[in-house]
Design a protein around this motif. Sequence first.
Motif, PDB file in Angstrom:
ATOM      1  N   GLY A 249       0.824  -1.205   0.000  1.00  0.00           N
ATOM      2  CA  GLY A 249       0.000   0.000   0.000  1.00  0.00           C
ATOM      3  C   GLY A 249       0.850   1.243   0.000  1.00  0.00           C
ATOM      4  O   GLY A 249       1.868   1.328   0.700  1.00  0.00           O
ATOM      5  N   ALA A 250       0.431   2.246  -0.783  1.00  0.00           N
ATOM      6  CA  ALA A 250       1.237   3.442  -0.983  1.00  0.00           C
ATOM      7  C   ALA A 250       0.801   4.633  -0.136  1.00  0.00           C
ATOM      8  O   ALA A 250       1.386   5.707  -0.263  1.00  0.00           O
ATOM      9  CB  ALA A 250       1.196   3.843  -2.455  1.00  0.00           C
ATOM     10  N   LEU A 251      -0.188   4.464   0.738  1.00  0.00           N
ATOM     11  CA  LEU A 251      -0.702   5.603   1.499  1.00  0.00           C
ATOM     12  C   LEU A 251      -0.702   5.332   3.003  1.00  0.00           C
ATOM     13  O   LEU A 251      -1.743   5.384   3.666  1.00  0.00           O
ATOM     14  CB  LEU A 251      -2.117   5.955   1.025  1.00  0.00           C
ATOM     15  N   PRO A 252       0.467   5.072   3.604  1.00  0.00           N
ATOM     16  CA  PRO A 252       0.521   4.937   5.056  1.00  0.00           C
ATOM     17  C   PRO A 252       0.454   6.308   5.711  1.00  0.00           C
ATOM     18  O   PRO A 252       0.673   7.333   5.057  1.00  0.00           O
ATOM     19  CB  PRO A 252       1.896   4.304   5.288  1.00  0.00           C
ATOM     20  N   PRO A 253       0.160   6.364   7.024  1.00  0.00           N
ATOM     21  CA  PRO A 253       0.305   7.652   7.731  1.00  0.00           C
ATOM     22  C   PRO A 253       1.723   8.178   7.557  1.00  0.00           C
ATOM     23  O   PRO A 253       2.700   7.442   7.690  1.00  0.00           O
ATOM     24  CB  PRO A 253       0.010   7.286   9.187  1.00  0.00           C
ATOM     25  N   ALA A 254       1.846   9.459   7.242  1.00  0.00           N
ATOM     26  CA  ALA A 254       3.154  10.006   6.879  1.00  0.00           C
ATOM     27  C   ALA A 254       4.090  10.172   8.073  1.00  0.00           C
ATOM     28  O   ALA A 254       5.309  10.137   7.911  1.00  0.00           O
ATOM     29  CB  ALA A 254       2.972  11.354   6.183  1.00  0.00           C
ATOM     30  N   HIS A 255       3.539  10.378   9.278  1.00  0.00           N
ATOM     31  CA  HIS A 255       4.366  10.640  10.463  1.00  0.00           C
ATOM     32  C   HIS A 255       5.329  11.802  10.209  1.00  0.00           C
ATOM     33  O   HIS A 255       6.540  11.713  10.436  1.00  0.00           O
ATOM     34  CB  HIS A 255       5.134   9.387  10.883  1.00  0.00           C
ATOM     35  N   LEU A 256       4.773  12.913   9.774  1.00  0.00           N
ATOM     36  CA  LEU A 256       5.594  14.058   9.404  1.00  0.00           C
ATOM     37  C   LEU A 256       6.376  14.635  10.579  1.00  0.00           C
ATOM     38  O   LEU A 256       7.493  15.138  10.411  1.00  0.00           O
ATOM     39  CB  LEU A 256       4.712  15.147   8.784  1.00  0.00           C
ATOM     40  N   THR A 257       5.797  14.550  11.778  1.00  0.00           N
ATOM     41  CA  THR A 257       6.497  15.086  12.948  1.00  0.00           C
ATOM     42  C   THR A 257       7.839  14.404  13.143  1.00  0.00           C
ATOM     43  O   THR A 257       8.866  15.056  13.391  1.00  0.00           O
ATOM     44  CB  THR A 257       5.636  14.939  14.207  1.00  0.00           C
ATOM     45  N   ARG A 258       7.844  13.074  13.030  1.00  0.00           N
ATOM     46  CA  ARG A 258       9.106  12.341  13.187  1.00  0.00           C
ATOM     47  C   ARG A 258      10.102  12.724  12.094  1.00  0.00           C
ATOM     48  O   ARG A 258      11.308  12.838  12.341  1.00  0.00           O
ATOM     49  CB  ARG A 258       8.840  10.834  13.153  1.00  0.00           C
ATOM     50  N   ILE A 259       9.599  12.974  10.897  1.00  0.00           N
ATOM     51  CA  ILE A 259      10.493  13.310   9.782  1.00  0.00           C
ATOM     52  C   ILE A 259      11.170  14.654  10.011  1.00  0.00           C
ATOM     53  O   ILE A 259      12.398  14.772   9.900  1.00  0.00           O
ATOM     54  CB  ILE A 259       9.719  13.286   8.444  1.00  0.00           C
ATOM     55  N   PHE A 260      10.373  15.688  10.347  1.00  0.00           N
ATOM     56  CA  PHE A 260      11.039  16.992  10.501  1.00  0.00           C
ATOM     57  C   PHE A 260      11.772  17.101  11.823  1.00  0.00           C
ATOM     58  O   PHE A 260      12.817  17.753  11.912  1.00  0.00           O
ATOM     59  CB  PHE A 260      10.052  18.155  10.280  1.00  0.00           C
TER      60      PHE A 260
END
Length: 322
Positions: A249-260
């Motif tokens: 699947g190509a649409l997991p939760p992005a978890h943007l907080t962890r990334i930035f």
Amino acid sequence: MKAVYAERPCPDDPLTALRFGERPEPEPPDDDWTVLEVRSAGLNHHDLWTLRGSGVPSHRYPLTLGVECAGTDDTGRDVIVHGMVYGREFLDCPVRDPAWTMLGEGRPGTFAERVAVPRHTLVAKPPQLSFTEAGAITGTWLTAYRMLFTRAELLPGRTVLVQGSGGGLSTALIQLGRAAGLRVWATSRTGWKRDLARELGADQAFVPGAPLPEPVDAVMESVGRDTWAHSLRSVRAGGCVVVAGATTGALPPAHLTRIFWNELRVLGVMCGTLAELRSLLTFMVAHDLRPRIYREFPAEDGAEGFRLLAEGDVGGKIVLNW
């Protein structure tokens, strides 16, 4: 000529659309193209997605499948096909060509007795590689090479996590990483695939989602939704996650907080360049590396190879021979 092709797009039951039979002879659009006599061609998940109709307009069907192959060109030279179709001016970065496409998607593919390809997308097959081995390189090994060394820029002694070991891409990542002096960790849901990862050179193998002994410098991600959160948790601050697929699947939760917050880099890879293919082949010959061939089938029995790939019960590459 005989070919393995998708009769129609079939998202719900893709294997029912798979056929082996007569297809038109290839027609090169101009003198910059040649017709290749195909000897061997490897299966990739891209072929399953094309059977499902993902990203391919319905008017292109019936469509001969296959992205990669090795064979003989019209001069008698044994060659490996890059698999991407792009203008000569985009050799350094094919995806910058607005009209780029892939064999088996925008053009008839390699699962045929003959295939038309641009001459500038061919490289000489090293004599050390069999046709079966050479036909199983560009869809997975070339992608793995770009992931590890061009995008992640990994150097000897660094630690890399390979998610979802067992298939052609992950086995290539493990073998290349080991040969390059990386510390390689891998994950798999099944015990025999974890054993295979260690056999191919992984230092440790874990069940998906398991805590790791320490954060890694880079994660090689092609599974998608089922492993994405674990990939982001596993990489060190300032590290990278290299993405080359999303089989679950190509649409997991992005978890943007962890990334930035951790200044992570998320890097995409479609396929390597022609220059990287030449470097890869030189590296493979120097280190005596070969793709792990899980099963070979004559082309007329290609449906069995597709069934194994669709079930996910593979430990390396599946190859069709002509």
